[in-house]
Design an enzyme around this catalytic site. Structure first.
Site, mmCIF file in Angstrom:
data_model
loop_
_atom_site.group_PDB
_atom_site.id
_atom_site.type_symbol
_atom_site.label_atom_id
_atom_site.label_comp_id
_atom_site.label_asym_id
_atom_site.label_seq_id
_atom_site.Cartn_x
_atom_site.Cartn_y
_atom_site.Cartn_z
ATOM 1 N N HIS A 10 1.034 -1.515 -0.086
ATOM 2 C CA HIS A 10 -0.211 -0.030 0.080
ATOM 3 C C HIS A 10 0.742 1.198 0.243
ATOM 4 O O HIS A 10 1.783 1.173 0.336
ATOM 5 C CB HIS A 10 -0.581 -0.337 2.039
ATOM 6 C CG HIS A 10 -1.841 1.076 1.455
ATOM 7 N ND1 HIS A 10 -0.881 2.395 1.420
ATOM 8 C CD2 HIS A 10 -3.427 0.621 1.481
ATOM 9 C CE1 HIS A 10 -2.871 2.991 2.069
ATOM 10 N NE2 HIS A 10 -3.693 2.079 1.571
ATOM 11 N N ASP A 21 2.941 -4.572 7.568
ATOM 12 C CA ASP A 21 1.890 -3.698 7.792
ATOM 13 C C ASP A 21 0.773 -4.949 7.812
ATOM 14 O O ASP A 21 0.430 -5.183 7.200
ATOM 15 C CB ASP A 21 2.208 -2.699 6.382
ATOM 16 C CG ASP A 21 0.471 -2.011 6.025
ATOM 17 O OD1 ASP A 21 0.004 -1.767 6.685
ATOM 18 O OD2 ASP A 21 0.451 -1.698 4.468
ATOM 19 N N GLN A 47 -4.363 -4.527 7.024
ATOM 20 C CA GLN A 47 -5.606 -5.798 6.696
ATOM 21 C C GLN A 47 -5.648 -6.753 7.321
ATOM 22 O O GLN A 47 -6.258 -7.704 7.486
ATOM 23 C CB GLN A 47 -5.424 -5.823 5.242
ATOM 24 C CG GLN A 47 -5.652 -5.000 4.015
ATOM 25 C CD GLN A 47 -6.314 -4.592 4.047
ATOM 26 O OE1 GLN A 47 -7.779 -5.157 4.087
ATOM 27 N NE2 GLN A 47 -6.663 -3.213 4.059
ATOM 28 N N LYS A 54 -10.373 -0.413 10.829
ATOM 29 C CA LYS A 54 -9.899 -1.802 10.296
ATOM 30 C C LYS A 54 -10.906 -2.526 10.917
ATOM 31 O O LYS A 54 -10.747 -3.507 10.329
ATOM 32 C CB LYS A 54 -8.778 -1.874 9.309
ATOM 33 C CG LYS A 54 -8.728 -0.558 7.953
ATOM 34 C CD LYS A 54 -7.771 -1.789 7.046
ATOM 35 C CE LYS A 54 -7.486 -0.020 6.333
ATOM 36 N NZ LYS A 54 -8.092 0.596 5.536
ATOM 37 N N CYS A 72 -5.319 2.911 -3.524
ATOM 38 C CA CYS A 72 -3.997 2.735 -2.639
ATOM 39 C C CYS A 72 -2.490 2.012 -2.751
ATOM 40 O O CYS A 72 -1.693 1.992 -2.287
ATOM 41 C CB CYS A 72 -3.620 3.654 -1.453
ATOM 42 S SG CYS A 72 -4.500 4.826 -1.188
#
Lengths: 407, 134
Positions: free
Chosen positions: A120, A198, A201, A224, A364
């Site tokens: 991202h 990261d 998600q 999220k 993104c």
């Protein structure tokens, strides 16, 4: 035990509306259960005061609630110590914090940062900024056609010993593929490079144990994870944080300030300058408490079934191409696709008018879209509150929209 | 009226003035980074008038249909007139209501025109804010 989706949906004000949306964009924003909204509301109504400041009961209460959230986050990702958890305003700030503190202090011209093609922009741009400022080199891990990372690229990127950090996503926000994190982290460590995951998600789709993973940094956002916007987390393995220079300067991040100098506070306060997002931390705690009442295996089974159903329905639509492996066994959270002759924005605009929320664009992840040789895609993402009937309705409306746009 | 009215889809599927131009006086490309729409505008200017216009592009039906309709509208216009066209001139051609999330799709053609004319005059490109706010 299968999740009781109806009971789950009743806990969300938005799904109790007379005409709730068919919300298939949880990869961008999780909806909020009532307990999250209530927890923040109660703080604002009855317990609003600043943390780590006042000598009165109300201030103690705010501090206690804020720090209790840190403990909930620690337990959720299985970190060893509470002071390994820094609150930020989101995953983007978490990654920027690493780049602008650890990165600036430890990277020099010619050093490498290894990224995957799945990243991202939030895990690309901070490193491009360091490329401009310091002259570091970015080394990219490419993928196979099915979206799996080319492990040989990682070894090649680490070979000369100049790569100091491997920063990768735990779950692609476009393809839904899951890079083999343990393997990547082990390879990075063998080459004496640190690792940043990261987990923006991954956090809402798979259990994360940072101690077992042995990653050095991990970042995610609250929004999220069914929590509020404006709060995120940076985990950093102890004692990394004590060796890193502070980020923003201001109140709360110092032990002592004179007219000549300042002495930073110990982590995590060192990285939390100014009044922190207190209500948001309280909301995040409520979100994690809400989410963790459901066993991971039930959540995973429910989402697997939804994705398998979505992939089957999408595959049956002529001229629709699924990006990535097109197998529910190999993805989590989302599936993205393109339709020949139909631009994603036209498709999602028409779907949006029917109350069906899908995301369109490059999500993104422009380097990934460039790699796939497409300008934009449409993404369908699922969560524990979605149902197969919603997928059916969505697939049906996609067919209608295509008929309309192509005639 | 439906955003995807017949007239818009007709233009999107059978665009006018789309194609190459051998010796344009000026050509200019604008992209809409948020969704990947792109338009390259080629103008043939004679005696301060837009004598001919061609364009190439890719993107959503709204951006492509708007360019197609707008191209026909521009032919024969003086560069002075064209430089002062407001966003309304595009919206009026589309004849459907364009919400905020599709404004940039619809106005990509106007943005490309404004900056093509600015390039012609040796002026710096204008921002989206200027295009939308005109």
């Amino acid at each position: 035990m299968p999740l009781d989706t109806a009971a789950i949906r009743r806990q969300f004000p938005i799904f109790r509306e007379e005409h709730p949306p068919i919300y298939l964009d949880s990869a961008a924003m999780g909806q909020k259960p009532a307990n999250v909204i209530d927890a923040m509301d109660t703080y604002y109504r009855l317990a609003a005061s600043n943390v780590h400041r006042g000598m009165y009961a109300l201030a103690d209460e705010a501090t206690n609630r804020y720090e209790a959230s840190r403990e909930t986050v620690r337990a959720f990702i299985a970190a060893k110590h509470r002071d390994e958890i820094v609150f930020t305003k989101g995953a983007t700030e978490s990654i920027n914090l690493v780049a602008k503190t650890w990165g600036k202090a430890n990277l020099k011209k010619g050093d490498g940062v290894v990224l995957s093609i799945l990243e991202h922009h939030s895990n690309i741009v901070p490193w491009l900024q360091l490329k401009e400022e310091i002259g570091i080199s970015l080394r990219w891990i490419d993928m196979e056609e099915d979206g799996s990372l080319r492990m040989a690229d990682i070894d090649a990127a680490l070979k000369d010993g100049k790569a100091k950090l491997v920063s990768v996503t735990g779950l692609s926000n476009v393809l839904g593929t899951l890079p083999p994190l343990s393997d990547i982290i082990e390879r990075a460590h063998r080459a004496h490079a640190l690792t940043l995951i990261d987990a923006s998600q991954l956090i809402a789709h798979r259990p994360i144990d940072v101690t077992e993973l042995n990653c050095d940094f991990l970042a995610f956002s609250g929004h999220k994870l069914f929590g509020p916007t404006g709060i995120g987390v940076l985990y950093a393995r102890s004692p990394l944080l004590s060796k890193i220079p502070p980020f923003l300067g201001g109140g709360g991040m110092v032990q002592r300030v004179t007219r000549e100098e300042f002495l930073p506070a110990d982590p995590p306060a060192k990285f939390e300058a100014g009044t922190p997002p207190i209500a948001e931390a309280i909301g995040l705690k409520a979100a994690i408490e809400w989410f963790t009442q459901y066993p991971w295996k039930d959540i995973e089974a429910h989402e697997h079934a939804l994705l398998a159903h979505a992939i089957e329905k999408l595959k049956a639509i002529p001229s629709l191409r699924i990006l990535g492996p097109a197998s529910a066994d190999e993805v989590a959270g989302c599936v993205s696709f393109t339709i020949e002759g139909v631009h994603p924005h036209d498709l999602t605009d028409i779907l949006g008018r029917q109350g069906i929320c899908l995301r369109a664009g490059h999500h993104c992840a422009q380097p990934l879209h460039e790699r796939l040789d497409i300008g934009a895609s449409t993404r369908l993402s699922v969560s524990l509150y979605n149902t197969p009937e919603e997928i059916d309705r969505c697939a049906e409306e996609i067919r209608r929209a295509i008929a309309k746009l192509k005639k | 009226m439906d955003l995807y009215a017949e007239s818009i889809l007709d233009h999107a599927h059978h665009p006018l003035c789309k194609g190459p131009m051998k010796h344009p006086t000026v050509s200019h490309e604008e992209t809409n980074a948020s969704c990947g729409d792109s338009l390259e505008l080629r103008l043939l200017i004679k005696g301060k008038r837009i004598n001919d216009i061609r364009w190439e592009g890719e993107g959503c039906a709204i951006s492509q249909a708007a360019m197609s309709m707008f191209a026909g509208h521009l032919k024969g216009m003086t560069t002075e007139e064209a430089a002062h066209l407001p966003p309304r001139s595009v919206f009026d051609l589309l004849k459907v209501s364009i919400g905020p999330r599709r404004t940039k799709c619809a106005l990509l053609c106007l943005h490309a025109l404004k900056n093509a004319l600015r390039k012609l005059n040796g002026e710096p490109a204008q921002s989206w804010t200027e295009t939308i706010g005109n």
